[in-house]
Design an enzyme around this catalytic site. Structure first.
Site, mmCIF file in Angstrom:
data_model
loop_
_atom_site.group_PDB
_atom_site.id
_atom_site.type_symbol
_atom_site.label_atom_id
_atom_site.label_comp_id
_atom_site.label_asym_id
_atom_site.label_seq_id
_atom_site.Cartn_x
_atom_site.Cartn_y
_atom_site.Cartn_z
ATOM 1 N N GLY A 55 -1.902 -7.610 4.518
ATOM 2 C CA GLY A 55 -1.392 -6.252 4.703
ATOM 3 C C GLY A 55 -1.443 -5.553 3.349
ATOM 4 N N ASP A 249 -5.829 0.318 5.020
ATOM 5 C CA ASP A 249 -6.046 -0.444 3.783
ATOM 6 C C ASP A 249 -6.585 0.429 2.662
ATOM 7 O OD1 ASP A 249 -6.208 -2.569 6.037
ATOM 8 O OD2 ASP A 249 -5.802 -3.639 4.176
ATOM 9 N N ASN A 259 -9.287 0.383 8.150
ATOM 10 C CA ASN A 259 -8.180 -0.433 8.658
ATOM 11 C C ASN A 259 -8.796 -1.609 9.424
ATOM 12 O OD1 ASN A 259 -5.302 -0.870 8.975
ATOM 13 N ND2 ASN A 259 -5.597 -0.411 11.141
HETATM 14 O O1 MRU Z 1 -6.548 -8.527 7.075
HETATM 15 P P1 MRU Z 1 -5.137 -8.012 6.995
HETATM 16 O O2 MRU Z 1 -4.189 -8.701 7.912
HETATM 17 O O3 MRU Z 1 -4.654 -7.937 5.568
HETATM 18 O O4 MRU Z 1 -5.274 -6.510 7.516
HETATM 19 C C1 MRU Z 1 -4.130 -5.716 7.581
HETATM 20 C C2 MRU Z 1 -4.381 -4.367 8.144
HETATM 21 O O5 MRU Z 1 -5.479 -4.019 8.515
HETATM 22 C C3 MRU Z 1 -3.207 -3.421 8.158
HETATM 23 O O6 MRU Z 1 -3.286 -2.550 9.238
HETATM 24 C C4 MRU Z 1 -3.221 -2.613 6.852
HETATM 25 O O7 MRU Z 1 -3.279 -3.463 5.752
HETATM 26 C C5 MRU Z 1 -2.049 -1.733 6.739
HETATM 27 S S1 MRU Z 1 -0.574 -2.642 6.441
HETATM 28 C C6 MRU Z 1 0.702 -1.563 6.304
#
Ligand code: MRU
Length: 373
Positions: A55, A249, A259
């Site tokens: 995240g 992201d 995202n």
């Molecule tokens: O691969 P991840 O689990 O790190 O991906 C997370 C996401 O895509 C979230 O939607 C993004 O980081 C926003 S978190 C507030």
């Protein structure tokens, strides 16, 4: 947020050992709740890369903590600047897409290098890490406050029926320090007594929706229903979702949003069916130097994340194979949703359209990137 009856954040400074950063190890959720202690930048790098923490906001804060831990193991005081610059580059290379990572490492490095001695560097680093944690919590709280009226407005037309909100991946408190970004307005609405119900999409291949979002909504008592990724178009077409809220992201100046893979398809389906689609965007996820989402680096992850799925059977967590042995795999972890498909951004400064001028209206101090001719 609550885990059982105990309040937790995703990351904290160990109260008894200043050389330890503790995190919730998300690889084991929802099957097991485990805390991991991190001691070195190498451990922080692995925790980010292997997604013990994940995240965008949490990746940023954990990387900042990695810079703090680096100060406990410099090879030689004379070479400390070079060592820290090397550690900064190393930590930044853990994952490519979330802009929070490089922003957080650069912020720490700037603060640390202003101090004249290692002792003072450690103090400055710790102070800034604590300030950064507090700021990220505050960003999420404000996103909740600005997003709440959107849910209230929909609720007014629903005559007591729940507001159905579709989300993707996990942009909840597990992805941040507390509250979450996409989930903050949902938690606030629920706490204010507004009936809400969340469609939680699976989020293959790592299943952050099923494993993490479902878990944290359940801990807080928010009603939700699991759906496969492929069910979301149907839900949007049938008017079963009143709005979509996701995280991001990396958001670029023109309003494009990287995202979790699958966000783009949901945005197309929402637009086609007139369902409002908001992205919760803390300013730490905005790349002020990037004009266009096409330039965002998209992480490609291991083939085995697609060939296998983690689950829980016979009393233990385990991976099962889903496809013929050695099947070729393409596994992009993120996609880019163009701003034109979005209804708007919910930021800690308020709500804006997913476009450059409106974003800069909310954040006037940011110098727009000027393209070279
Ligand atoms: O691969 P991840 O689990 O790190 O991906 C997370 C996401 O895509 C979230 O939607 C993004 O980081 C926003 S978190 C507030």
């Amino acid at each position: 947020m609550l885990v059982g009856d105990k309040s937790y954040q995703t990351l904290w400074l160990h109260p008894e050992d200043e050389q330890v950063i503790s995190v919730i190890d998300q690889r084991f959720l929802p099957f097991e709740f485990r805390v991991e202690d991190l001691h070195t930048p190498a451990e922080v790098f692995m925790a980010i890369r292997e997604m013990h923490v994940r995240g965008a906001p949490l990746i940023g804060v954990t990387a900042a903590a990695g810079m703090y831990l680096a100060l406990f193991q410099p090879p030689d005081e004379k070479e400390i600047t070079a060592w820290l610059e090397e550690q900064a580059l190393y930590l930044k290379s853990a994952r490519p897409t979330a802009v929070n990572l490089s922003m957080a490492v650069d912020r720490q490095l700037r603060k640390i290098l202003l101090a004249p001695t290692v002792e003072e560097m450690r103090a400055a680093s710790k102070e800034d890490l604590q300030a950064f944690i507090a700021e990220e919590i505050d960003n999420c709280r404000k996103i909740g406050e600005y997003g709440l009226p959107l849910i209230e407005e929909i609720s007014r037309h629903k005559k007591g029926n729940p507001v159905n909100i579709l989300t993707h991946c996990n942009a909840g408190w597990l992805a941040c320090i507390d509250f979450g970004t996409a989930t903050a307005p949902i938690y606030m609405a629920h706490d204010a007594g507004i009936p809400v119900h969340v469609w939680v999409s699976e989020t293959r291949p790592r299943n952050q929706g099923f494993r993490l979002t479902a878990w944290e909504l359940k801990q807080h008592g928010v009603p939700y229903t699991l759906v496969t990724d492929n069910a979301c178009g149907h839900i949007l077409q049938k008017g079963m979702a009143d709005m979509v809220i996701t995280g991001t992201d990396r958001t670029t100046l023109n309003g494009d949003v990287a995202n979790k893979i699958g966000t783009y398809l949901k945005a197309i389906a929402a637009k086609a069916n007139g369902v409002p689609f908001y992205v919760a965007v803390p300013s730490t996820s905005i790349d002020w130097t990037m004009d266009d989402g096409a330039a965002i680096p998209i992480e490609e992850r291991s083939e085995n994340e697609v060939r296998f799925a983690d689950g829980f059977a016979n009393g233990k967590a385990q991976a099962v194979r889903l496809a013929p042995l050695h099947s070729p795999v393409f596994n992009p972890a993120f996609d880019v949703t163009p701003g034109r498909l979005l209804t708007g951004f919910i930021t800690e400064h308020g709500i804006c359209k997913a476009e450059r001028d409106d974003l800069l209206r909310l954040f006037p101090g940011k110098v727009p990137y000027i393209k070279e001719k």
